[in-house]
Design a protein around this motif. Structure first.
Motif, short mmCIF file in Angstrom:
data_model
loop_
_atom_site.label_atom_id
_atom_site.label_comp_id
_atom_site.label_asym_id
_atom_site.label_seq_id
_atom_site.Cartn_x
_atom_site.Cartn_y
_atom_site.Cartn_z
N HIS A 91 85.06 29.44 -21.19
CA HIS A 91 84.48 28.52 -21.86
C HIS A 91 84.80 28.33 -23.31
O HIS A 91 85.14 27.27 -23.73
CB HIS A 91 82.94 28.39 -21.76
CG HIS A 91 82.69 28.29 -20.45
ND1 HIS A 91 81.36 28.40 -20.00
CD2 HIS A 91 83.07 28.00 -19.10
CE1 HIS A 91 81.11 28.38 -18.52
NE2 HIS A 91 82.18 28.23 -18.17
N ARG A 92 84.78 29.62 -24.00
CA ARG A 92 85.10 29.42 -25.54
C ARG A 92 86.31 29.17 -25.80
O ARG A 92 86.87 28.47 -26.59
CB ARG A 92 84.47 30.77 -26.15
CG ARG A 92 83.18 30.98 -26.33
CD ARG A 92 82.71 32.17 -26.96
NE ARG A 92 83.07 33.41 -26.64
CZ ARG A 92 82.63 34.30 -25.66
NH1 ARG A 92 81.37 34.07 -25.28
NH2 ARG A 92 83.09 35.32 -25.15
N THR B 153 85.89 28.88 -13.59
CA THR B 153 84.40 28.76 -13.95
C THR B 153 83.76 28.04 -12.97
O THR B 153 84.32 27.27 -12.15
CB THR B 153 84.29 27.91 -15.32
OG1 THR B 153 82.77 27.87 -15.35
CG2 THR B 153 84.63 26.46 -15.06
N GLY C 134 83.92 32.67 -16.89
CA GLY C 134 82.76 32.19 -17.12
C GLY C 134 82.68 31.86 -18.79
O GLY C 134 83.64 31.35 -19.23
N SER C 135 81.71 32.42 -19.22
CA SER C 135 81.58 32.22 -21.00
C SER C 135 82.68 32.40 -21.93
O SER C 135 83.02 31.47 -22.59
CB SER C 135 80.30 32.82 -21.33
OG SER C 135 79.09 32.60 -21.00
N ASP D 197 79.55 22.60 -26.18
CA ASP D 197 79.99 23.76 -26.97
C ASP D 197 79.40 23.75 -28.54
O ASP D 197 80.16 23.47 -29.46
CB ASP D 197 81.52 23.83 -27.01
CG ASP D 197 82.23 24.99 -28.05
OD1 ASP D 197 81.76 26.30 -27.61
OD2 ASP D 197 83.04 24.72 -28.90
N TRP E 33 81.17 22.22 -17.37
CA TRP E 33 82.44 22.20 -17.72
C TRP E 33 83.54 21.80 -16.90
O TRP E 33 84.49 21.50 -17.11
CB TRP E 33 82.74 23.86 -17.96
CG TRP E 33 82.03 24.45 -19.37
CD1 TRP E 33 81.04 24.94 -19.46
CD2 TRP E 33 82.59 24.06 -20.51
NE1 TRP E 33 80.59 25.40 -20.56
CE2 TRP E 33 81.86 24.69 -21.28
CE3 TRP E 33 83.95 23.80 -21.02
CZ2 TRP E 33 81.82 24.85 -22.81
CZ3 TRP E 33 84.22 23.58 -22.37
CH2 TRP E 33 83.25 24.11 -23.34
N ASP F 258 80.69 26.52 -13.58
CA ASP F 258 79.89 25.80 -14.41
C ASP F 258 80.28 24.34 -14.00
O ASP F 258 81.24 23.71 -14.45
CB ASP F 258 79.92 25.99 -15.75
CG ASP F 258 78.82 25.28 -16.33
OD1 ASP F 258 78.77 24.27 -16.52
OD2 ASP F 258 77.98 25.88 -17.30
#
Length: 211
Positions: free
Chosen positions: A145-146, A81, A141-142, A197, A86, A83
Motif C-alpha cells: 500500500h505504501r 492486497t 499488504g501494508s 494514505d 485499495w 484490502d
C-alpha cells in the motif's frame, strides 16, 4: 493546491533526467532545479497535420507513455492486497487511465503523428521504473500500500501538472478539453488517495503527555 503552476508557454523540449538532451530552450529561461522538474513535454514532429499544434501532440505522446507505465502497476493490485478500499481505488484509476490512453491514441491518429512512442525506455517524473515494479511484485499488504500510494501520487501529480500546461498552451479543442478532464480526474483520485494514505505524525509527545 497540489500542482505547481506551469509556465504559460509550454516549451516543446523535455529537460528532465532520463530523457536525454534536447535543443536549447528557445525562451532562454533557466530550467528549475532537479527537485522541481519543469512541466514540459517531449518534442513533436514539425510536420504534424491538421489543427493540432506541436504542444498538443507532445502532450498526447507523454500522456500515452505515462499511462502505459502505470497500467502494469495497477494490474498488480488484486494479487498483492485484499484490502477492498485499495482495490477499489486502483480499479477507479485504472478505468480512467485506460479511457485516457484510448482517447489520446485516437487523437494522435487524427493528428497524423507517428504511432511510435518517443519516450520508450525513458524514466521521467511520474513514471514507475522497471526496478520499482520488481519491488512492488515482492510486496504485499501494508508495505505494498505504501509503495503503491507513492507511485500513484507521483503519477497523478505529474499528469495533472502537464495537463494544466496543455490547457494553457495547447490549441486543439478536443485535446485541451481532454487535458481539462485529466486535471479533474487527477484531483479526484488524489483526494481519494489522501483519504486512504494519511501521513503518520512524527511529532514528539508534549511535555504534559510525557508526564
Amino acid at each position: 493546491m497540489r500542482r505547481s503552476t506551469p509556465s504559460t508557454l509550454l516549451v516543446a523540449v523535455l529537460l528532465v533526467a532520463g530523457c536525454g538532451a534536447g535543443p536549447p530552450d528557445p525562451t532562454g529561461t533557466t530550467a528549475p532545479p532537479p527537485s522541481e522538474p519543469p512541466a514540459t513535454v517531449a518534442p513533436a514532429p514539425a510536420s504534424t497535420a491538421g489543427p493540432f499544434s506541436p504542444t498538443d501532440v507532445a502532450w498526447l505522446q507523454l500522456t500515452v507513455a505515462m499511462a502505459e507505465r502505470l497500467l502494469p502497476v495497477l494490474e498488480l493490485v488484486p494479487a498483492r492486497t485484499t484490502d477492498p478500499a485499495w482495490r477499489r481505488l486502483a480499479a477507479q484509476v485504472e478505468a480512467t487511465e485506460r479511457a485516457d490512453l484510448e482517447r489520446a491514441r485516437r487523437l494522435l491518429a487524427d493528428s497524423g503523428a507517428p504511432a511510435t512512442n518517443p519516450h520508450e525506455g525513458h524514466d521521467m517524473p511520474g513514471m514507475v521504473t522497471a526496478e520499482e515494479v520488481t519491488v512492488l511484485r515482492a510486496a504485499t499488504g501494508s508495505p505494498f500500500h505504501r509503495l503503491l500510494a507513492g507511485h500513484l501520487r507521483a503519477h497523478l501529480a505529474q499528469a495533472t501538472r502537464v495537463a494544466v500546461a496543455e490547457q494553457r498552451a495547447g490549441s486543439h479543442p478536443a485535446t485541451t478539453a481532454m487535458a481539462g478532464a485529466v486535471v479533474r480526474d487527477g484531483d479526484a483520485h488524489l483526494t481519494r488517495l489522501d483519504r486512504l494514505d494519511r501521513p503518520t505524525s512524527t511529532a514528539p509527545p508534549t511535555t504534559a503527555a510525557a508526564r
